[in-house]
Design a protein around this motif. Structure first.
Motif, short mmCIF file in Angstrom:
data_model
loop_
_atom_site.label_atom_id
_atom_site.label_comp_id
_atom_site.label_asym_id
_atom_site.label_seq_id
_atom_site.Cartn_x
_atom_site.Cartn_y
_atom_site.Cartn_z
N ILE A 241 0.84 -1.20 0.08
CA ILE A 241 0.04 0.11 0.16
C ILE A 241 0.97 1.27 -0.04
CG2 ILE A 241 -0.07 0.28 2.58
CD1 ILE A 241 -3.18 0.71 1.92
N TYR A 242 0.31 2.11 -0.71
CA TYR A 242 1.11 3.51 -0.88
C TYR A 242 0.32 4.68 -0.77
CZ TYR A 242 4.25 7.38 -2.60
OH TYR A 242 4.99 8.22 -3.05
N GLU A 243 0.18 5.50 -0.04
CA GLU A 243 -0.66 6.74 0.26
C GLU A 243 -2.03 6.06 0.06
OE1 GLU A 243 0.70 9.50 -2.85
OE2 GLU A 243 2.28 10.33 -1.53
N GLY A 244 -2.29 5.00 0.80
CA GLY A 244 -3.68 4.72 0.88
C GLY A 244 -4.06 3.78 -0.33
N VAL A 245 -3.42 3.59 -1.20
CA VAL A 245 -3.77 2.93 -2.54
C VAL A 245 -3.02 1.63 -2.52
CG1 VAL A 245 -3.38 2.88 -4.92
CG2 VAL A 245 -3.58 5.17 -3.75
N CYS A 246 -3.96 0.69 -2.93
CA CYS A 246 -3.41 -0.84 -3.07
C CYS A 246 -2.52 -0.86 -4.10
CB CYS A 246 -4.44 -1.69 -3.40
SG CYS A 246 -4.22 -3.57 -3.51
N LEU A 247 -1.45 -1.51 -4.11
CA LEU A 247 -0.31 -1.58 -5.22
C LEU A 247 -0.17 -2.98 -5.73
CD1 LEU A 247 2.85 -0.03 -3.18
CD2 LEU A 247 1.08 1.18 -4.83
N SER A 248 -0.76 -4.10 -4.96
CA SER A 248 -0.61 -5.48 -5.34
C SER A 248 -1.56 -5.90 -6.37
CB SER A 248 -0.80 -6.42 -3.96
OG SER A 248 -0.21 -7.53 -4.53
N ALA A 249 -1.25 -5.67 -7.72
CA ALA A 249 -2.14 -5.96 -8.89
C ALA A 249 -1.97 -7.26 -9.18
CB ALA A 249 -2.00 -4.90 -9.92
N PHE A 250 -0.54 -7.82 -8.89
CA PHE A 250 -0.20 -9.22 -9.38
C PHE A 250 0.17 -10.19 -8.29
CE2 PHE A 250 0.94 -6.27 -12.38
CZ PHE A 250 0.81 -6.47 -13.60
N ASN A 251 -0.08 -10.00 -6.96
CA ASN A 251 0.24 -10.72 -5.71
C ASN A 251 -0.92 -10.53 -4.80
OD1 ASN A 251 1.23 -11.75 -3.49
ND2 ASN A 251 3.17 -11.81 -4.03
N ARG A 252 -1.82 -11.74 -4.69
CA ARG A 252 -3.27 -11.85 -3.83
C ARG A 252 -2.56 -11.80 -2.53
NH1 ARG A 252 -7.33 -10.23 -4.53
NH2 ARG A 252 -7.78 -11.34 -6.40
N GLY A 253 -1.46 -12.23 -2.22
CA GLY A 253 -1.15 -12.05 -0.52
C GLY A 253 -1.11 -10.65 -0.03
N TYR A 254 -0.45 -9.67 -0.96
CA TYR A 254 -0.18 -8.33 -0.68
C TYR A 254 -1.37 -7.29 -1.25
CZ TYR A 254 4.29 -9.33 0.96
OH TYR A 254 5.61 -9.67 1.64
N CYS A 255 -2.42 -8.03 -1.70
CA CYS A 255 -3.48 -7.30 -2.11
C CYS A 255 -4.48 -6.46 -1.02
CB CYS A 255 -4.46 -8.04 -3.17
SG CYS A 255 -5.93 -7.19 -3.57
N ARG A 256 -4.69 -5.44 -0.85
CA ARG A 256 -5.33 -4.74 0.22
C ARG A 256 -6.81 -4.22 -0.30
NH1 ARG A 256 -1.82 -6.96 1.96
NH2 ARG A 256 0.04 -6.08 3.28
N CYS A 257 -7.23 -4.32 -1.47
CA CYS A 257 -8.33 -3.97 -1.80
C CYS A 257 -9.53 -5.16 -2.29
CB CYS A 257 -8.33 -3.14 -3.21
SG CYS A 257 -7.53 -3.95 -4.66
N GLY A 258 -9.06 -6.10 -2.49
CA GLY A 258 -9.89 -7.47 -2.73
C GLY A 258 -10.46 -7.49 -4.23
N GLN A 259 -9.79 -6.65 -5.08
CA GLN A 259 -10.12 -6.64 -6.68
C GLN A 259 -9.40 -7.79 -7.23
OE1 GLN A 259 -12.45 -4.86 -7.99
NE2 GLN A 259 -13.19 -3.95 -6.17
N PRO A 260 -9.91 -8.12 -8.34
CA PRO A 260 -9.29 -9.26 -9.01
C PRO A 260 -7.83 -8.93 -9.61
CG PRO A 260 -11.48 -8.74 -10.09
CD PRO A 260 -11.18 -7.77 -8.92
N LEU A 261 -7.01 -9.79 -9.69
CA LEU A 261 -5.63 -9.51 -10.15
C LEU A 261 -5.54 -9.45 -11.66
CD1 LEU A 261 -3.60 -12.02 -7.92
CD2 LEU A 261 -4.08 -9.51 -7.15
N ILE A 262 -4.38 -8.51 -11.96
CA ILE A 262 -4.17 -8.50 -13.48
C ILE A 262 -4.25 -9.59 -14.17
CG2 ILE A 262 -2.81 -7.28 -15.21
CD1 ILE A 262 -4.45 -5.22 -13.67
N ASN A 263 -3.54 -10.65 -13.74
CA ASN A 263 -3.35 -12.07 -14.28
C ASN A 263 -4.54 -12.55 -14.55
OD1 ASN A 263 -3.03 -12.41 -11.60
ND2 ASN A 263 -1.84 -14.35 -11.91
N GLU A 264 -5.36 -12.57 -13.62
CA GLU A 264 -6.83 -13.08 -13.39
C GLU A 264 -7.77 -12.63 -14.53
OE1 GLU A 264 -6.88 -14.14 -8.62
OE2 GLU A 264 -7.96 -12.59 -9.45
#
Length: 302
Positions: A241-264
């Motif tokens: 997370i950076y400035e409140g924004v979820c950064l992990s678009a490719f790694n579910r373990g670090y995702c903070r928003c629960g949205q689908p990953l890019i590869n999905e």
């Protein structure tokens, strides 16, 4: 053809037979010259065609956050690099939505720099002008860049080389491990993930390890990557997370928003394309069968 009269005129002091022989010889030589010139032009044309067929480009897009999930992004910069590692296009892009965070460590761009930047529509028109239906695109997680810039296969490119697949990358987005180990370039130390630097790194990796299709060299590179200690990816340094924004678009373990990953999402898109393709094939087959049955029925009735 301009040389023929000169040869003929030079023999006018001889008898008519000799003049005629010289004239015929000149015409034949001229025909050969024309044929050689024509062949040379064809060869040059073929080389030009071949060069066009071999166009290799890398494109990289940087994004800012327009919301707080890892899907809330808008392009803020784009760079295109050719196979000689020359930056042939590099531009900022003014987002069409308010910016929540410039994601500076990841985009290399500050929000203030975007105020006077050209619009997305202006930039994308210029971007498309560099690509042809025969272009080979090289890059890291290249489908994201292609989708951002609305590049279509068969229109703007022919095929792709995903470096992550070739090197069995550890960092699915940025390829910093490959760049650091194989090229001794630390992208983290170059002002964030600047688009032009990432695109140049992709071309350098391609030229060094993939262009010649030397499997032994590629194998050595893969072994070196496996043995080298891995650096902590940037998104992990910020705990996803950076400035409140979820950064992990490719790694579910670090995702903070629960949205689908890019590869999905890419997987869903590909499955949808396959289904649509299969539906079209079935429809075409059904139409063909229907026509054949109609012809048979007409024959039987007659």
């Amino acid at each position: 053809m301009n040389k023929i009269p000169t040869i003929v005129d030079a023999t006018r002091k001889h008898n008519n037979v000799e003049v005629e022989r010289k004239r015929i010889r000149a015409i034949r030589n001229s025909d050969v010259l024309i044929q050689v010139t024509h062949d040379s032009e064809k060869s040059s044309s073929n080389k030009s065609s071949s060069n066009q067929l071999c166009q290799i480009l890398s494109i990289d897009v940087g994004c800012v956050a327009t919301g707080y999930s890892h899907l809330d992004r808008a392009p803020c910069c784009v760079a295109i690099v050719n196979d000689r590692c020359e930056i042939i296009f590099n531009s900022l892009i003014k987002p069409d939505k308010p910016v929540v965070s410039d994601l500076l460590p990841f985009s290399g761009v500050r929000t203030a720099e975007l105020w006077g930047a050209p619009s997305f529509d202006e930039v994308i028109e210029k971007v498309h002008s560099f690509f042809t239906p025969t272009t080979l695109i090289v890059g890291q997680s290249i489908m994201s860049d292609i989708e951002w810039m609305k590049l279509e296969q068969g229109v703007h490119y022919n095929s792709l080389i995903e470096l992550g697949d070739e090197f069995t990358t550890f960092d699915l987005k940025y390829g910093t491990h490959e760049t650091y180990v194989l090229l001794n370039i630390d992208l983290h130390a170059m002002g964030g993930h600047v688009a032009k630097n990432d695109a140049k790194a992709s071309i350098k990796l391609y030229n060094e390890y993939l262009k010649d299709k030397d499997q032994s060299k590629l194998g050595q590179a893969q072994n070196a990557l496996l043995k080298a200690p891995t650096k902590i990816p940037l998104f992990r340094q910020f705990s996803g997370i950076y400035e409140g924004v979820c950064l992990s678009a490719f790694n579910r373990g670090y995702c903070r928003c629960g949205q689908p990953l890019i590869n999905e999402l890419h997987k869903l898109t590909n499955e949808k394309k396959r289904r649509n393709s299969n539906d079209r094939k079935e429809e075409a087959l059904s139409t063909s069968i229907h026509k054949k049955m109609k012809v048979l029925n007409e024959k039987n009735q007659s």
